[in-house]
Design an enzyme around this catalytic site. Structure first.
Site, PDB file in Angstrom:
ATOM      1  N   HIS A  16       0.830  -1.208   0.000  1.00  0.00           N
ATOM      2  CA  HIS A  16       0.000   0.000   0.000  1.00  0.00           C
ATOM      3  C   HIS A  16       0.860   1.252   0.000  1.00  0.00           C
ATOM      4  CE1 HIS A  16       0.515   0.787   4.379  1.00  0.00           C
ATOM      5  NE2 HIS A  16       0.425  -0.521   4.529  1.00  0.00           N
ATOM      6  N   ASP A  73      -0.254   4.320   1.110  1.00  0.00           N
ATOM      7  CA  ASP A  73      -0.616   5.318   2.118  1.00  0.00           C
ATOM      8  C   ASP A  73       0.075   5.050   3.452  1.00  0.00           C
ATOM      9  OD1 ASP A  73      -2.328   2.996   2.259  1.00  0.00           O
ATOM     10  OD2 ASP A  73      -3.602   4.065   3.676  1.00  0.00           O
ATOM     11  N   ASP A 113       6.156   1.105   7.517  1.00  0.00           N
ATOM     12  CA  ASP A 113       4.803   0.739   7.061  1.00  0.00           C
ATOM     13  C   ASP A 113       4.336   1.717   5.995  1.00  0.00           C
ATOM     14  OD1 ASP A 113       2.378  -0.451   6.864  1.00  0.00           O
ATOM     15  OD2 ASP A 113       1.655   0.144   8.822  1.00  0.00           O
ATOM     16  N   GLU A 121      -5.103   1.844   2.835  1.00  0.00           N
ATOM     17  CA  GLU A 121      -4.990   0.636   3.658  1.00  0.00           C
ATOM     18  C   GLU A 121      -5.140   0.957   5.134  1.00  0.00           C
ATOM     19  OE1 GLU A 121      -3.407  -2.587   6.078  1.00  0.00           O
ATOM     20  OE2 GLU A 121      -2.550  -0.572   5.955  1.00  0.00           O
ATOM     21  N   GLU A 122      -4.729   2.178   5.518  1.00  0.00           N
ATOM     22  CA  GLU A 122      -4.627   2.504   6.943  1.00  0.00           C
ATOM     23  C   GLU A 122      -5.914   3.089   7.517  1.00  0.00           C
ATOM     24  OE1 GLU A 122      -2.257   1.480   8.601  1.00  0.00           O
ATOM     25  OE2 GLU A 122      -0.382   1.529   7.461  1.00  0.00           O
ATOM     26  N   GLU A 153       4.320  -6.058   3.535  1.00  0.00           N
ATOM     27  CA  GLU A 153       4.181  -5.411   4.848  1.00  0.00           C
ATOM     28  C   GLU A 153       5.396  -5.805   5.702  1.00  0.00           C
ATOM     29  OE1 GLU A 153       1.982  -3.387   6.166  1.00  0.00           O
ATOM     30  OE2 GLU A 153       0.096  -3.592   5.061  1.00  0.00           O
ATOM     31  N   HIS A 163       3.581   2.706  12.673  1.00  0.00           N
ATOM     32  CA  HIS A 163       2.679   3.702  13.262  1.00  0.00           C
ATOM     33  C   HIS A 163       3.295   4.427  14.460  1.00  0.00           C
ATOM     34  CE1 HIS A 163      -1.093   1.423  11.541  1.00  0.00           C
ATOM     35  NE2 HIS A 163      -0.078   1.471  10.700  1.00  0.00           N
TER      36      HIS A 163
HETATM   37 ZN   LIG Z   1       0.859  -1.465   6.357  1.00  0.00          ZN
END
Ligand SMILES: [Zn+2]
Length: 366
Positions: A75, A77, A105, A135-136, A164, A338
């Site tokens: 992903h 984003d 990530d 995705e997030e 990932e 994150h």
């Molecule tokens: Zn991710």
């Protein structure tokens, strides 16, 4: 203030420099357009790839007529920026660490995808490279889910790798997840005359007792061990400081091994809370690891390591639902994802680049 247009991506240079360039184009969920444009433009310069676009998702694929097709997805984003863009590089060479939003990530994974997509022009297995948006955030917005609904043929394949973060180890399948509300009812009354009511919050003690006594299972599925968990994640009850509450709602989250279907997971939760009112609010199936497929076996052989079970829910389950077995494999420690101090070792990025290159080139294990 308008910022200058970002420079085109260089897919043939150092992969960590590429990861850094990706981190420096902000792409918080819903704002992926600029990055998706750069990715699309870079892939269109590769004559061996057919490039497709839907919204802010970009798909590029070879069409060599090979016996099998694999899908490698990531992903574009990130979660919101927390003073950690632009990125920075600490140290040098293989000991360097890339620090910044998206470094783990998962822009380092995306950089590996892009570098290998450009470099391996004649893979031994046909490859579909997928880069997607959203995705997030809420799963109804997920770009991979949209592609699965609107262009399922774009995602067709025999095996998928989702880049990932896994610290460059293979994590197979994933647990499913189910959320439910356990409702305990009472009878409202003025708290000055509490004997006329029935306190729902007190009665909810039964819910807590069952959760405390619960012993989660470890389940072996296709050779990998998955740990389950059943936990209260929220509780609400009470309407005012002078009213005996007539309702108490505990939200529970059940993370279940992929040998249970969603229906079986729901039946289990209802059994745990037998005699109480249970409302399921959302659920997503897990995914079996699928490591028995030849393309998966070849992938494991190149890595030369053992696969582990994936504990969180990931988009591998979306591939699973399409009948494509999938694993997670990418640079960076998932525990860094994150966090404000998100950081990815360059050595992981180079390792993933070597593995994907060898696997797709048909080279023997490193
Ligand atoms: Zn991710």
């Amino acid at each position: 203030m308008s910022s200058p247009a970002p420079a085109p991506l260089d897919l043939s240079g150092d992969v960590v420099d590429l990861a850094r360039a990706l981190c420096d184009v902000p792409s918080v969920s819903g704002d992926e357009r600029a990055l998706a444009d750069l990715v699309e433009a870079a892939l269109r310069r590769c004559a061996h790839l057919e490039v497709l676009r839907d919204g802010d998702a970009v798909v590029a694929r070879t069409g060599l007529g090979r016996a099998e097709r694999v899908v490698v997805a990531g992903h574009l984003d990130t979660v919101p920026i927390a003073g950690n863009v632009p990125s920075r590089l600490e140290g040098r060479g293989a000991d360097a660490v890339l620090v910044g939003r998206g470094s783990v990530d998962m822009k380092s994974g995306v950089a590996v995808q892009l570098a290998v997509a450009a470099a391996v022009a004649e893979p031994v297995r046909d490859v579909t490279w997928v880069f997607y948006d959203h995705e997030e955030v809420d799963s109804s917005l997920n770009g991979l889910g949209r592609l699965a609904r609107e262009h399922p043929a774009w995602l067709a394949g025999d095996f998928a790798v989702l880049c990932e973060p896994t610290s460059a180890g293979v994590e197979g399948g994933c647990n499913g997840t189910l959320r439910a509300e356990v409702v305990v009812r009472g009878r409202a009354a003025h708290s000055a005359r509490s004997w006329l009511g029935l306190n729902a919050i007190h009665a909810a003690g039964e819910v807590m007792a069952r959760l405390s006594a619960y012993r989660p299972r470890r389940a072996e599925v296709d050779g990998l061990v998955y740990r389950e968990g059943l936990n209260a994640v929220g509780i609400r009850g009470g309407v005012a400081g002078n009213v005996i509450p007539d309702e108490c709602v505990t939200t529970v989250n059940f993370r279940f091994a992929p040998d249970r279907s969603v229906a079986q997971a729901e039946a289990h939760v209802r059994e745990v809370f037998a005699g109480l009112e249970v409302r399921v609010t959302d659920a997503a199936p897990g995914a079996r690891p699928g490591l028995d497929h030849p393309a998966a076996a070849a992938f494991l052989a190149v890595i030369g390591g053992e696969a582990r079970a994936k504990e969180g829910w990931t988009d591998v389950a979306r591939f699973s639902a399409l009948g494509v077995p999938a694993v997670n494999y990418g640079p960076g420690d998932p525990l860094q994802a994150h966090t404000d101090g998100e950081r990815c070792p360059a050595s992981d990025v180079y390792a993933c680049q070597r593995v994907l290159t060898a696997w797709l080139s048909g080279e023997p294990a490193a």
